[in-house]
Design a protein around this motif. Sequence first.
Motif, PDB file in Angstrom:
ATOM      1  N   ILE A 162      49.800  49.505  79.377  1.00  0.00           N
ATOM      2  CA  ILE A 162      49.102  50.388  80.295  1.00  0.00           C
ATOM      3  C   ILE A 162      48.396  51.261  79.572  1.00  0.00           C
ATOM      4  N   LYS A 163      48.506  51.929  78.723  1.00  0.00           N
ATOM      5  CA  LYS A 163      47.858  53.011  77.958  1.00  0.00           C
ATOM      6  C   LYS A 163      47.058  52.051  76.862  1.00  0.00           C
ATOM      7  N   GLY A 164      47.648  50.968  76.315  1.00  0.00           N
ATOM      8  CA  GLY A 164      47.071  50.313  75.088  1.00  0.00           C
ATOM      9  C   GLY A 164      45.539  49.715  75.530  1.00  0.00           C
ATOM     10  N   MET A 221      41.069  49.117  71.775  1.00  0.00           N
ATOM     11  CA  MET A 221      39.993  48.158  72.182  1.00  0.00           C
ATOM     12  C   MET A 221      38.644  48.205  71.199  1.00  0.00           C
ATOM     13  N   GLY A 222      37.861  47.474  70.982  1.00  0.00           N
ATOM     14  CA  GLY A 222      36.655  47.414  70.323  1.00  0.00           C
ATOM     15  C   GLY A 222      36.959  47.712  68.889  1.00  0.00           C
ATOM     16  N   GLU A 223      36.201  48.637  68.194  1.00  0.00           N
ATOM     17  CA  GLU A 223      36.534  48.962  66.933  1.00  0.00           C
ATOM     18  C   GLU A 223      37.962  49.189  66.451  1.00  0.00           C
ATOM     19  N   LYS A 224      38.428  50.292  67.170  1.00  0.00           N
ATOM     20  CA  LYS A 224      40.034  50.485  67.143  1.00  0.00           C
ATOM     21  C   LYS A 224      40.895  49.283  66.967  1.00  0.00           C
ATOM     22  N   LYS A 225      40.729  48.362  67.738  1.00  0.00           N
ATOM     23  CA  LYS A 225      41.349  47.041  67.859  1.00  0.00           C
ATOM     24  C   LYS A 225      41.167  46.476  66.703  1.00  0.00           C
ATOM     25  N   ARG A 226      39.989  46.497  66.349  1.00  0.00           N
ATOM     26  CA  ARG A 226      39.710  45.480  64.990  1.00  0.00           C
ATOM     27  C   ARG A 226      40.607  46.282  63.694  1.00  0.00           C
TER      28      ARG A 226
END
Length: 386
Positions: free
Chosen positions: A345-347, A352-357
């Motif tokens: 839910i929070k993730g 997402m985006g750059e943070k996920k990479r």
Amino acid sequence: MKISEFAKRAGVTVKTLLYYDKIGLLKPSQKTDCGYRIYCEKDFLVLQQITTLKFIGLSLSEIRKILHETEANLENMIIIQKKALEEKKKHIESVITVFNKAENQIKENGFLEVDKLIDIIKITNMENKVIEQYKTDENLNLRGNLHSYNTNKTDWNTWCFNQMKIPTKARILELGCGTGELWSKNSHNINEEWTITLSDFSKGMLSSTKNRLDLVDGNFLYEEINAQNIPYEDESFDVVIARHMLYFVPDITKAISEIKRVLVKGGLFYATTNSGEAMAELNELVKNFDCSMGLHDNGMCNRFDLECGQLLLKEYFSEVKVGTFEGKIIVDNAEPVVAYKASSIKGSSVLMGEKKREFTKYVGDYIKEKGKLTITTKSCIFKAKK
């Protein structure tokens, strides 16, 4: 046409046209030697375009780009604006829900305290997040993928089923049925004298369940149900099942009270959840990567887990036993690990985006250095008797 005549025909004010001229949005076709602005038919068509784009919510700067810059993409801007309006619609619907709940409280008690209104808002926000999370089975499947790397190869659904002692003839209610795997994985053990009501608050999830169980022999009924307000008479069921879902319910005690109400005397309630010790290594990894994301725990699971759930159930049921299911996830690539956290839910809003990479690289580097990532799993089933 001079500006006054043009304004009258176009249905706008002279002040608006002067402002559009000033910001370069709509300049008159001509200006006389005396400084009078002269508009023509082409200007009228441009003004109609401006009015249309304003109606769909684009800003004047966005409209200027579309009208005067060839690289501006109207389709993309419409998509962005549509998404923004959908979010605004969700917010409005949430506010209306809060007002309805507050109105009911006033009718019941004759008044509404500020603290109660705050609670209503918190509960409504939680409900909306859970509904969005489980609109379909996609996020559930993403999290299930990580568990496919577990060294404990006992099927979770088979294990759960074997822990349940269901009478030969029984009326069964499953709350939060997910995709119906409990029944598809144990189809050969379904008794023809069981009436099984499968429920979820998500129409999309119920649709997935129906599709999965289409070829399974069983007396299945499907209902969209809120566990806090089960729409059945007292003592309607012999068995109630709630697997890994009670921690999502805004008012857990109300749901448990409802479950007890619809169970017959001597009826059985089976609830599964995780231990607070589960996923400890993954949570530590996330904490070391970026603790500000708030993803270094088991999220809503902490509201009803192995450590606190049994005490809560004992307040409502005469007998509560527990069985545990333990294992180790050993994974050698980052993708299922990142997908697990990003689908929560929070993730879904922070990873997402750059943070996920960045997180994918971080996990990949960890696995490259250590050779693997080992994650402890620990779940349980509560067996309560009314």
